[in-house]
Design a protein around this motif. Structure first.
Motif, mmCIF file in Angstrom:
data_model
loop_
_atom_site.group_PDB
_atom_site.id
_atom_site.type_symbol
_atom_site.label_atom_id
_atom_site.label_comp_id
_atom_site.label_asym_id
_atom_site.label_seq_id
_atom_site.Cartn_x
_atom_site.Cartn_y
_atom_site.Cartn_z
ATOM 1 N N MET A 1 27.986 42.740 39.436
ATOM 2 C CA MET A 1 28.928 43.420 38.586
ATOM 3 C C MET A 1 30.083 43.938 39.454
ATOM 4 S SD MET A 1 28.491 46.650 36.021
ATOM 5 C CE MET A 1 27.748 47.788 37.120
ATOM 6 N N ILE A 2 31.293 43.799 38.964
ATOM 7 C CA ILE A 2 32.463 44.291 39.686
ATOM 8 C C ILE A 2 32.619 45.785 39.417
ATOM 9 C CG2 ILE A 2 34.971 44.175 39.905
ATOM 10 C CD1 ILE A 2 34.744 41.178 39.374
ATOM 11 N N ILE A 3 32.665 46.553 40.505
ATOM 12 C CA ILE A 3 32.836 48.007 40.434
ATOM 13 C C ILE A 3 34.321 48.363 40.434
ATOM 14 C CG2 ILE A 3 32.379 50.199 41.617
ATOM 15 C CD1 ILE A 3 29.826 48.934 40.583
ATOM 16 N N GLY A 4 35.099 47.636 41.233
ATOM 17 C CA GLY A 4 36.529 47.926 41.324
ATOM 18 C C GLY A 4 37.288 46.819 42.018
ATOM 19 N N VAL A 5 38.578 46.714 41.701
ATOM 20 C CA VAL A 5 39.482 45.745 42.310
ATOM 21 C C VAL A 5 40.716 46.501 42.774
ATOM 22 C CG1 VAL A 5 40.903 43.696 41.916
ATOM 23 C CG2 VAL A 5 38.681 43.907 40.791
ATOM 24 N N GLY A 6 41.190 46.180 43.959
ATOM 25 C CA GLY A 6 42.413 46.797 44.467
ATOM 26 C C GLY A 6 43.312 45.751 45.095
ATOM 27 N N ILE A 7 44.600 45.966 44.998
ATOM 28 C CA ILE A 7 45.586 45.086 45.623
ATOM 29 C C ILE A 7 46.679 45.963 46.208
ATOM 30 C CG2 ILE A 7 46.853 44.756 43.456
ATOM 31 C CD1 ILE A 7 47.502 41.897 44.464
ATOM 32 N N ASP A 8 47.249 45.531 47.324
ATOM 33 C CA ASP A 8 48.360 46.268 47.911
ATOM 34 C C ASP A 8 49.232 45.304 48.694
ATOM 35 O OD1 ASP A 8 49.276 49.153 48.206
ATOM 36 O OD2 ASP A 8 49.408 48.461 50.276
ATOM 37 N N VAL A 9 50.512 45.614 48.787
ATOM 38 C CA VAL A 9 51.459 44.848 49.591
ATOM 39 C C VAL A 9 52.184 45.801 50.525
ATOM 40 C CG1 VAL A 9 51.778 43.046 47.862
ATOM 41 C CG2 VAL A 9 53.306 45.003 47.882
ATOM 42 N N CYS A 10 52.654 45.255 51.626
ATOM 43 C CA CYS A 10 53.318 46.074 52.640
ATOM 44 C C CYS A 10 54.444 45.254 53.265
ATOM 45 C CB CYS A 10 52.275 46.476 53.697
ATOM 46 S SG CYS A 10 52.875 47.588 54.958
ATOM 47 N N ASP A 11 55.628 45.815 53.307
ATOM 48 C CA ASP A 11 56.757 45.186 53.972
ATOM 49 C C ASP A 11 56.535 45.289 55.480
ATOM 50 O OD1 ASP A 11 59.472 45.427 55.406
ATOM 51 O OD2 ASP A 11 60.016 44.574 53.461
ATOM 52 N N ALA A 47 47.355 47.305 54.256
ATOM 53 C CA ALA A 47 47.308 46.956 52.834
ATOM 54 C C ALA A 47 45.863 46.842 52.359
ATOM 55 C CB ALA A 47 48.071 45.652 52.585
ATOM 56 N N ALA A 48 44.987 46.303 53.198
ATOM 57 C CA ALA A 48 43.576 46.167 52.824
ATOM 58 C C ALA A 48 42.915 47.530 52.665
ATOM 59 C CB ALA A 48 42.834 45.336 53.865
ATOM 60 N N LYS A 49 43.235 48.460 53.553
ATOM 61 C CA LYS A 49 42.651 49.803 53.456
ATOM 62 C C LYS A 49 43.153 50.513 52.198
ATOM 63 C CE LYS A 49 41.976 50.066 58.416
ATOM 64 N NZ LYS A 49 41.657 50.954 59.522
ATOM 65 N N GLU A 50 44.421 50.325 51.879
ATOM 66 C CA GLU A 50 44.972 50.876 50.643
ATOM 67 C C GLU A 50 44.307 50.232 49.422
ATOM 68 O OE1 GLU A 50 47.656 53.034 49.679
ATOM 69 O OE2 GLU A 50 47.559 53.866 51.696
ATOM 70 N N ALA A 51 44.133 48.920 49.459
ATOM 71 C CA ALA A 51 43.494 48.217 48.351
ATOM 72 C C ALA A 51 42.041 48.665 48.187
ATOM 73 C CB ALA A 51 43.573 46.706 48.566
ATOM 74 N N VAL A 111 43.807 41.885 48.908
ATOM 75 C CA VAL A 111 43.057 42.064 47.675
ATOM 76 C C VAL A 111 41.636 42.434 48.066
ATOM 77 C CG1 VAL A 111 42.150 40.924 45.605
ATOM 78 C CG2 VAL A 111 44.451 40.395 46.411
ATOM 79 N N VAL A 112 41.082 43.435 47.379
ATOM 80 C CA VAL A 112 39.718 43.882 47.642
ATOM 81 C C VAL A 112 38.958 43.903 46.321
ATOM 82 C CG1 VAL A 112 38.296 45.865 48.345
ATOM 83 C CG2 VAL A 112 40.349 45.266 49.654
ATOM 84 N N VAL A 113 37.743 43.385 46.357
ATOM 85 C CA VAL A 113 36.837 43.439 45.216
ATOM 86 C C VAL A 113 35.564 44.134 45.675
ATOM 87 C CG1 VAL A 113 35.501 42.128 43.524
ATOM 88 C CG2 VAL A 113 37.782 41.334 44.202
ATOM 89 N N CYS A 114 35.198 45.213 44.978
ATOM 90 C CA CYS A 114 33.959 45.936 45.265
ATOM 91 C C CYS A 114 32.941 45.526 44.223
ATOM 92 C CB CYS A 114 34.176 47.441 45.214
ATOM 93 S SG CYS A 114 35.193 48.067 46.552
ATOM 94 N N GLU A 115 31.786 45.090 44.702
ATOM 95 C CA GLU A 115 30.748 44.554 43.828
ATOM 96 C C GLU A 115 29.512 45.451 43.902
ATOM 97 O OE1 GLU A 115 28.724 40.151 43.260
ATOM 98 O OE2 GLU A 115 29.790 40.606 45.098
ATOM 99 N N GLY A 116 28.851 45.624 42.774
ATOM 100 C CA GLY A 116 27.649 46.444 42.719
ATOM 101 C C GLY A 116 26.482 45.680 42.176
#
Length: 116
Positions: A1-11, A47-51, A111-116
């Motif tokens: 099951m997906i717990i959370g999804v995050g995305i971030d970009v950085c110049d 960006a990954a840490k932010e995501a 992009v980060v996907v947290c799965e449970g």
């Protein structure tokens, strides 16, 4: 099951300029194993840490040092979490964290996907 999804970009250029203006920021944001990387790679890791924070619901009190991006022999990135980040992930029921990094044309993304 997906717990959370995050995305971030950085110049990348803006991030690099920020690191030049605030040299102590590298030690605050990155582990010693991460800190030697190129500006584009550091921007992607930021960006990954932010995501990851977004995927965990953007909780307060997490240390950037407690989320480290490592790469395997094939170059595939993954997170090693400990301390404050591991506690937040456990509280959310996360058992697996997936991450994808990219940088091109001056933009780093993750992009980060947290799965449970």
């Amino acid at each position: 099951m997906i717990i959370g999804v995050g995305i971030d970009v950085c110049d990348v250029e803006r991030f690099s300029q920020t690191l030049e203006r605030r040299p102590g920021l590298v030690a605050r944001l990155f582990t010693p194993a991460e800190a030697f990387r190129t500006p584009a790679s550091l921007a992607a890791r930021f960006a990954a840490k932010e995501a990851l924070a977004k995927a965990l619901g953007a909780p307060q009190g997490m240390s950037w040092q407690d989320a480290e991006i490592v790469t395997d022999d094939a170059g595939r990135p993954s997170f090693v979490v400990r301390g404050t980040v591991a506690a937040q992930a456990e509280a959310a029921g996360v058992v697996s964290i997936h991450v994808s990094l990219s940088h091109d044309a001056g933009i780093a993304s993750a992009v980060v996907v947290c799965e449970g």
